[in-house]
Scaffold this active site. Structure first.
Site, mmCIF file in Angstrom:
data_model
loop_
_atom_site.group_PDB
_atom_site.id
_atom_site.type_symbol
_atom_site.label_atom_id
_atom_site.label_comp_id
_atom_site.label_asym_id
_atom_site.label_seq_id
_atom_site.Cartn_x
_atom_site.Cartn_y
_atom_site.Cartn_z
ATOM 1 N N HIS A 27 78.233 56.587 -57.392
ATOM 2 C CA HIS A 27 77.310 56.758 -56.279
ATOM 3 C C HIS A 27 77.858 56.156 -54.990
ATOM 4 O O HIS A 27 77.454 56.511 -53.896
ATOM 5 C CB HIS A 27 75.957 56.096 -56.591
ATOM 6 C CG HIS A 27 75.308 56.618 -57.826
ATOM 7 N ND1 HIS A 27 74.917 57.931 -57.958
ATOM 8 C CD2 HIS A 27 74.989 56.016 -59.002
ATOM 9 C CE1 HIS A 27 74.372 58.108 -59.161
ATOM 10 N NE2 HIS A 27 74.405 56.966 -59.808
ATOM 11 N N HIS A 51 77.561 53.576 -47.505
ATOM 12 C CA HIS A 51 76.899 54.887 -47.467
ATOM 13 C C HIS A 51 77.498 55.702 -46.329
ATOM 14 O O HIS A 51 77.681 55.199 -45.219
ATOM 15 C CB HIS A 51 75.394 54.739 -47.226
ATOM 16 C CG HIS A 51 74.673 54.037 -48.333
ATOM 17 N ND1 HIS A 51 74.152 54.699 -49.430
ATOM 18 C CD2 HIS A 51 74.391 52.727 -48.515
ATOM 19 C CE1 HIS A 51 73.583 53.821 -50.237
ATOM 20 N NE2 HIS A 51 73.710 52.614 -49.708
ATOM 21 N N THR A 100 67.416 51.936 -51.689
ATOM 22 C CA THR A 100 67.538 53.334 -51.250
ATOM 23 C C THR A 100 68.096 54.226 -52.356
ATOM 24 O O THR A 100 68.407 55.389 -52.108
ATOM 25 C CB THR A 100 68.433 53.446 -50.001
ATOM 26 O OG1 THR A 100 69.769 53.045 -50.340
ATOM 27 C CG2 THR A 100 67.904 52.588 -48.865
ATOM 28 N N THR A 101 68.237 53.657 -53.562
ATOM 29 C CA THR A 101 68.656 54.440 -54.723
ATOM 30 C C THR A 101 67.638 54.217 -55.832
ATOM 31 O O THR A 101 66.916 53.213 -55.834
ATOM 32 C CB THR A 101 70.040 53.980 -55.224
ATOM 33 O OG1 THR A 101 70.001 52.571 -55.483
ATOM 34 C CG2 THR A 101 71.121 54.259 -54.173
HETATM 35 ZN ZN LIG Z 1 72.877 50.860 -50.208
#
Ligand SMILES: [Zn+2]
Length: 266
Positions: free
Chosen positions: A100, A128, A215-216
């Site tokens: 990720h 990110h 945020t995941t």
């Molecule tokens: Zn993050």
């Protein structure tokens, strides 16, 4: 110093949700087994479907204090004495590509953020592309999340925006060593990488401070966010070395739902 409130919807419900915040488990440490439900940044396992992938991901769909959000530049507050203090220094990190993002696991117990008298120790930082938070609706090419945890497992994330500019010498050791694929962890396969975290952060610690979430998945709420208002610089080549591995690993913006962007502890 003013405080701005943005009332959108469901303010009363937000108050109830925020009052229920408790200790959080670190999902990235419990998440390594094959039993963790698969999720992604696009397609049928993408952000719009995260909540449906597993009951433990329900906050991704029904949470009212989710991250990331758009930040408005007039809400930025100076990192004033007593509000928070970020004490990061030079140390070794172990880089892991977890599928990720690339995550740098930090072992130096001296890296910490002090917020409202509480000490949060730095556990890891990751990237990110493009940025998850936006400022006045502007998105940056990269955002770094420094994830800190206190003794009661409360999470505080320091967000740092990256804009294109000069090559960043402080981050060069990390961006020269990005593990190319999931499972290729330098934690076991290569030497640790030395990075001077104090010099990675911008000198000016003016910040947006708010309550949000991971945020995941599982999008756990109760996360204290300190998003620094001043971006740092990285070269196009450095940004590309990450975005080639992860062309898009950002979660879309979430509703503010009346949350205050303020540095007063609640
Ligand atoms: Zn993050």
């Amino acid at each position: 110093m003013h405080t701005s409130k943005r009332h959108l919807a469901g303010v009363a419900a937000v108050a109830v949700a925020m009052a229920s915040v408790g200790a959080l488990a670190l999902p990235w440490s419990a998440d390594k087994g094959a039993s963790a439900p698969h999720w992604a940044y696009s397609g049928e396992a993408g952000p719009a479907h995260w909540a449906a992938l597993d009951p433990s991901y329900s906050a991704c769909g029904i949470g009212l204090a989710q991250s990331p959000i758009d930040l408005e530049s007039h809400d930025a507050k100076p990192g004033k004495a007593g509000a928070f203090r970020i004490d990061y220094e030079k140390g070794d990190v172990a880089l892991v590509n977890n599928g990720h993002t690339v995550q740098a696991n930090v072992t130096d117990p001296n890296d910490a953020v002090v917020y409202d008298g509480d000490t949060y120790h730095l556990a890891q930082f990751h990237f990110h592309s493009p940025s998850e938070h936006t400022t006045d609706k502007t998105r940056f090419p990269l955002e770094i999340h420094f994830v800190n945890q206190d003794g009661a497992k409360h999470i505080l994330v320091v967000g740092v925006m990256v804009k294109l500019g000069e090559e960043n010498p402080s981050l060069a050791p990390v961006f020269h060593s990005l593990p190319p694929a999931a499972g290729h962890a330098s934690a076991s396969a290569g030497p640790p990488v030395s990075v001077d975290l104090a010099s990675v952060l911008p000198k000016n610690h003016e910040a947006y401070v708010y309550r949000g979430s991971l945020t995941t998945p599982p999008c756990t709420e109760g996360v204290r966010w300190i998003v620094l208002a001043h971006p740092i610089q990285m070269s196009q080549a450095q940004v590309a070395s990450f975005s080639t591995l992860f062309p898009d690993n950002h979660r879309p913006l979430q509703n503010v739902n009346g949350r205050e962007i303020d540095d007063d502890p609640d």
